[in-house]
Design a protein around this motif. Structure first.
Motif, mmCIF file in Angstrom:
data_model
loop_
_atom_site.group_PDB
_atom_site.id
_atom_site.type_symbol
_atom_site.label_atom_id
_atom_site.label_comp_id
_atom_site.label_asym_id
_atom_site.label_seq_id
_atom_site.Cartn_x
_atom_site.Cartn_y
_atom_site.Cartn_z
ATOM 1 N N SER A 1 53.062 42.333 45.616
ATOM 2 C CA SER A 1 53.258 42.100 47.106
ATOM 3 C C SER A 1 53.743 40.793 47.421
ATOM 4 C CB SER A 1 51.784 42.481 47.902
ATOM 5 O OG SER A 1 51.290 43.790 47.266
ATOM 6 N N PRO A 2 54.726 40.652 48.404
ATOM 7 C CA PRO A 2 55.063 39.234 48.695
ATOM 8 C C PRO A 2 53.985 38.240 49.143
ATOM 9 C CG PRO A 2 56.624 40.981 49.864
ATOM 10 C CD PRO A 2 55.193 41.759 49.490
ATOM 11 N N TRP A 3 53.095 38.580 49.739
ATOM 12 C CA TRP A 3 52.058 37.702 49.994
ATOM 13 C C TRP A 3 51.034 37.427 48.839
ATOM 14 C CZ3 TRP A 3 53.051 42.471 52.212
ATOM 15 C CH2 TRP A 3 51.992 43.320 51.845
ATOM 16 N N GLU A 4 51.047 38.086 47.821
ATOM 17 C CA GLU A 4 50.304 37.939 46.594
ATOM 18 C C GLU A 4 50.831 37.154 45.565
ATOM 19 O OE1 GLU A 4 47.077 38.809 47.327
ATOM 20 O OE2 GLU A 4 46.971 40.732 48.334
ATOM 21 N N SER A 5 50.356 36.909 44.365
ATOM 22 C CA SER A 5 50.919 35.899 43.499
ATOM 23 C C SER A 5 50.394 36.612 42.008
ATOM 24 C CB SER A 5 50.455 34.703 43.512
ATOM 25 O OG SER A 5 50.743 33.805 42.383
ATOM 26 N N VAL A 6 51.154 36.949 41.307
ATOM 27 C CA VAL A 6 51.176 37.521 39.737
ATOM 28 C C VAL A 6 50.426 36.240 38.884
ATOM 29 C CG1 VAL A 6 53.126 37.020 38.623
ATOM 30 C CG2 VAL A 6 51.684 38.743 37.802
ATOM 31 N N ALA A 7 50.663 34.943 39.387
ATOM 32 C CA ALA A 7 49.927 33.893 38.605
ATOM 33 C C ALA A 7 48.625 33.726 38.851
ATOM 34 C CB ALA A 7 50.662 32.566 39.013
ATOM 35 N N SER B 1 33.659 38.223 43.858
ATOM 36 C CA SER B 1 33.696 39.616 43.984
ATOM 37 C C SER B 1 35.162 40.192 43.962
ATOM 38 C CB SER B 1 33.061 39.926 45.366
ATOM 39 O OG SER B 1 34.123 39.690 46.408
ATOM 40 N N SER B 2 35.196 41.654 43.870
ATOM 41 C CA SER B 2 36.347 42.068 43.887
ATOM 42 C C SER B 2 37.107 42.078 44.940
ATOM 43 C CB SER B 2 36.239 43.606 43.529
ATOM 44 O OG SER B 2 36.080 43.732 42.122
ATOM 45 N N ASN B 3 36.400 41.961 46.221
ATOM 46 C CA ASN B 3 37.193 41.639 47.614
ATOM 47 C C ASN B 3 37.161 39.963 47.862
ATOM 48 O OD1 ASN B 3 38.521 41.654 50.010
ATOM 49 N ND2 ASN B 3 36.351 42.519 51.087
ATOM 50 N N ASP B 4 37.979 39.398 46.816
ATOM 51 C CA ASP B 4 37.860 37.847 46.900
ATOM 52 C C ASP B 4 38.969 37.564 48.113
ATOM 53 O OD1 ASP B 4 38.352 35.316 46.596
ATOM 54 O OD2 ASP B 4 38.481 35.156 44.496
ATOM 55 N N THR B 5 38.488 36.832 49.051
ATOM 56 C CA THR B 5 39.535 36.510 50.345
ATOM 57 C C THR B 5 39.835 35.156 50.237
ATOM 58 O OG1 THR B 5 37.330 36.243 51.747
ATOM 59 C CG2 THR B 5 38.464 38.422 51.560
ATOM 60 N N VAL B 6 39.244 34.100 49.187
ATOM 61 C CA VAL B 6 39.561 32.928 49.227
ATOM 62 C C VAL B 6 40.617 32.515 47.872
ATOM 63 C CG1 VAL B 6 38.415 30.590 48.750
ATOM 64 C CG2 VAL B 6 37.218 32.527 49.886
ATOM 65 N N ASN C 1 39.160 47.161 50.001
ATOM 66 C CA ASN C 1 38.826 48.391 50.841
ATOM 67 C C ASN C 1 39.714 48.582 51.942
ATOM 68 O OD1 ASN C 1 36.154 48.434 49.693
ATOM 69 N ND2 ASN C 1 35.442 46.651 50.492
ATOM 70 N N GLN C 2 41.016 47.878 51.810
ATOM 71 C CA GLN C 2 41.935 48.076 52.833
ATOM 72 C C GLN C 2 43.390 48.816 52.547
ATOM 73 O OE1 GLN C 2 42.596 44.559 54.817
ATOM 74 N NE2 GLN C 2 40.450 44.223 55.547
ATOM 75 N N GLY C 3 43.555 49.038 51.297
ATOM 76 C CA GLY C 3 44.573 49.800 50.611
ATOM 77 C C GLY C 3 44.595 49.244 49.096
ATOM 78 N N VAL D 1 47.180 57.196 46.214
ATOM 79 C CA VAL D 1 47.004 56.947 47.545
ATOM 80 C C VAL D 1 47.075 55.497 47.614
ATOM 81 C CG1 VAL D 1 46.066 57.246 49.794
ATOM 82 C CG2 VAL D 1 45.898 59.224 48.060
ATOM 83 N N SER D 2 46.059 54.828 47.077
ATOM 84 C CA SER D 2 46.237 53.577 47.206
ATOM 85 C C SER D 2 46.792 52.528 46.274
ATOM 86 C CB SER D 2 44.516 52.940 47.207
ATOM 87 O OG SER D 2 43.849 53.616 48.046
ATOM 88 N N SER D 3 46.940 51.215 46.511
ATOM 89 C CA SER D 3 47.496 50.420 45.448
ATOM 90 C C SER D 3 46.452 49.910 44.759
ATOM 91 C CB SER D 3 48.368 49.580 46.259
ATOM 92 O OG SER D 3 49.328 49.976 47.049
ATOM 93 N N VAL D 4 46.946 49.168 43.581
ATOM 94 C CA VAL D 4 45.980 48.514 42.589
ATOM 95 C C VAL D 4 46.308 46.861 42.611
ATOM 96 C CG1 VAL D 4 45.579 50.483 41.231
ATOM 97 C CG2 VAL D 4 47.514 49.161 40.745
ATOM 98 N N GLY D 5 45.430 46.356 41.953
ATOM 99 C CA GLY D 5 45.642 44.963 41.630
ATOM 100 C C GLY D 5 44.620 44.105 40.931
ATOM 101 N N LEU D 6 44.747 43.031 40.425
ATOM 102 C CA LEU D 6 43.844 42.379 39.401
ATOM 103 C C LEU D 6 43.624 40.963 40.027
ATOM 104 C CD1 LEU D 6 45.565 42.871 36.136
ATOM 105 C CD2 LEU D 6 43.273 43.900 36.832
ATOM 106 N N LEU D 7 42.469 40.383 39.694
ATOM 107 C CA LEU D 7 42.056 39.059 40.140
ATOM 108 C C LEU D 7 42.109 38.158 38.966
ATOM 109 C CD1 LEU D 7 39.088 40.029 42.609
ATOM 110 C CD2 LEU D 7 41.542 39.503 42.858
#
Length: 496
Positions: free
Chosen positions: A369-375, A385-390, A426-428, A483-489
């Protein structure tokens, strides 16, 4: 005899190193529950510190009052012989531009110079700035700290470097030095908290940073944060930030900076074999050892005085790249494992079994996603947590279906274990319906053999062991729920 000020300053000018083990004076009174009177001439200022037996810092450390979150410290250190808290160390002359790259640089730099856990050097001053005058001094001292850590690692057959925030100067990789102006009242307070809070207000609060502060004041010689966490785990509090190490202008020498930074990296825990009980050690000669309480007896165990410029006499208390099985450092926290250090080899020239090899890989992905980073997947930051907002994250919204993220090394690595932390906002972005690990055989991708299983778990690392493979690429393949997308932290990879 202790070294003279002339010798100390001359050593700094030649990038020589001064071990903090030669600190004079005592840091604590005989009654461990009561702080001693201030000795301003020695930089032993206890205003703003408190000891609480039941507090988060425990009875063996002090608490800095007026900071949030609570910060623990070993307390102030007195200056090495030949230096004065009230007399500023003179500046080094800057090397000519034509010669700088040849004579000044860090031995090892890593990655993109900013991402992941790093030590960031700050010059903290008030209304008067000497940034231009001392910039070369601060760079050189930071490089001297790196030399202390790596030369000490060599004694146990390993390699370690401080992972600084870096920049290219005249073709050479050098530590960045931030210019941080704060109010004079905070700079000169007989209390560390006002300066800490001012530096935090200036934005230096990253959880993936240790901040090495060269402070243009005459309050302390040095003081540093110390977590006091003995757990042998990446989750050890010494592996996170923000944390702060301070050296005032009378003690702008590499050994003092290494001593205070050493505290922020986890030295010396009070259960170590030669611990003083107050964050130091008792077996000289050693950067972190000195008599820090009248009740403490200091012994000369490493007779070569040059080891006053090195870490951990006999490498049995806090720093060993290859600790023997069953030893203290094989069971408790080891600064050589700190995630703010660049790890080369351990003993014998082989990768350490617990070294996270993912840190040296280049990440890529099927889509980001343009606002995320694979780095983000190998930046070394442990998510809360899995919902890391920081912290940075890798996500694939709005794409669904099968997605992958990959680590690629310049040469083949021996791998036997991996850890994966799934992203779920929890948003997509949801945890996948299934996932697996694949490796590059040299001609195609194949599932890693003998995988222990792929549970779908949120808010924790998922560990997968498998039959040893040699590969230059490791891929995490995730199947969305349709339905949803996936990701990694975060993704970690290990040799054992």
């Amino acid at each position: 005899m202790r070294r003279s000020a002339r010798i100390v300053i001359g050593a700094v000018a030649a990038l020589g190193l001064i071990g903090a083990g030669i600190f004079a004076g005592t840091a604590f009174a005989g009654d461990r529950a009561v702080l001693p009177a201030n000795e301003p001439a020695k930089g032993l200022v206890y205003d703003g510190l408190q000891r609480r037996a039941a507090g988060p810092c425990g009875p063996g450390l002090l608490e800095v009052k007026g900071t949030s979150p609570v910060m623990c410290t070993h307390g102030p250190d007195a200056p090495p012989a030949g230096l004065s808290v009230k007399s500023r160390v003179p500046a080094l002359a800057a090397a000519p531009a034509s010669a700088a790259a040849a004579v000044q640089s860090l031995a090892v730099c890593e990655g993109d110079s900013t991402s992941g856990r790093r030590v960031e050097v700050l010059y903290v001053h008030g209304s008067t700035s000497r940034y231009t005058q001392y910039l070369e001094t601060f760079r050189s001292l930071a490089e001297g700290v790196d030399t202390i850590f790596n030369e000490s690692a060599k004694e146990t057959g390993g390699e370690r470097h401080v992972r600084y925030v870096t920049e290219t100067v005249n073709g050479a990789c050098r530590p960045v030095v931030r210019d941080v102006q704060i109010a004079d009242s905070a700079l000169n307070a007989n209390d560390w908290a006002p300066l800490l809070n001012a530096v935090k207000a200036a934005g230096y609060t990253r959880t993936d940073r240790k901040y090495l502060q060269f402070v243009d004041a005459n309050v302390y010689c040095g003081i540093g944060g110390l977590a006091g966490d003995t757990r042998k785990s990446d989750a050890n509090r010494s592996n996170t930030g923000p944390e702060y190490a301070r050296a005032d202008n009378g003690c702008w020498v590499a050994g003092v900076a290494a001593h205070e930074l050493g505290h922020t990296l986890g030295a010396v825990n009070n259960n170590a074999p030669n611990a003083s009980g107050f964050g130091h050690c008792t077996d000289e000669w050693d950067v972190m050892c000195y008599k820090d309480d009248p009740s403490v007896t200091v012994r000369t165990v490493c007779a070569d005085r040059s080891h006053d410029d090195r870490l951990d006499c006999n490498h049995d208390d806090y720093y060993n790249t290859n600790p023997p099985a069953g030893s203290y450092l094989a069971q408790y926290y080891n600064v050589a494992d700190n995630l703010f250090l660049i790890k080369g080899t351990g003993g014998g020239g082989n990768p350490q079994p617990d070294a996270n090899l993912a840190r040296s890989a280049t990440p890529s992905a099927s889509y980001t996603s343009p606002w995320e980073s694979v780095a983000a997947i190998n930046d070394g930051i442990d998510p809360p947590s899995s919902n890391d907002t920081v912290n940075p994250r890798w996500g694939t919204w709005p794409n669904s279906g099968q997605q992958w993220a990959e680590l690629q090394w310049p040469s083949a690595q021996t791998l036997k274990r991996a850890q994966v932390y799934l992203f779920d906002d929890n948003q997509g972005i949801d945890v996948p319906s299934s996932w697996k690990l694949q490796y590059w055989t040299g001609s195609a991708y194949a599932d890693v053999p003998g995988a222990s299983g792929y549970p779908v778990t949120a808010n924790a690392y998922i560990t997968v062991t498998f039959t040893q493979v040699g590969t230059a690429r490791l891929r995490v393949v995730l199947q969305s729920n349709g339905v949803s997308s996936v990701g990694l932290l975060e993704v970690k990879a290990f040799a054992a």
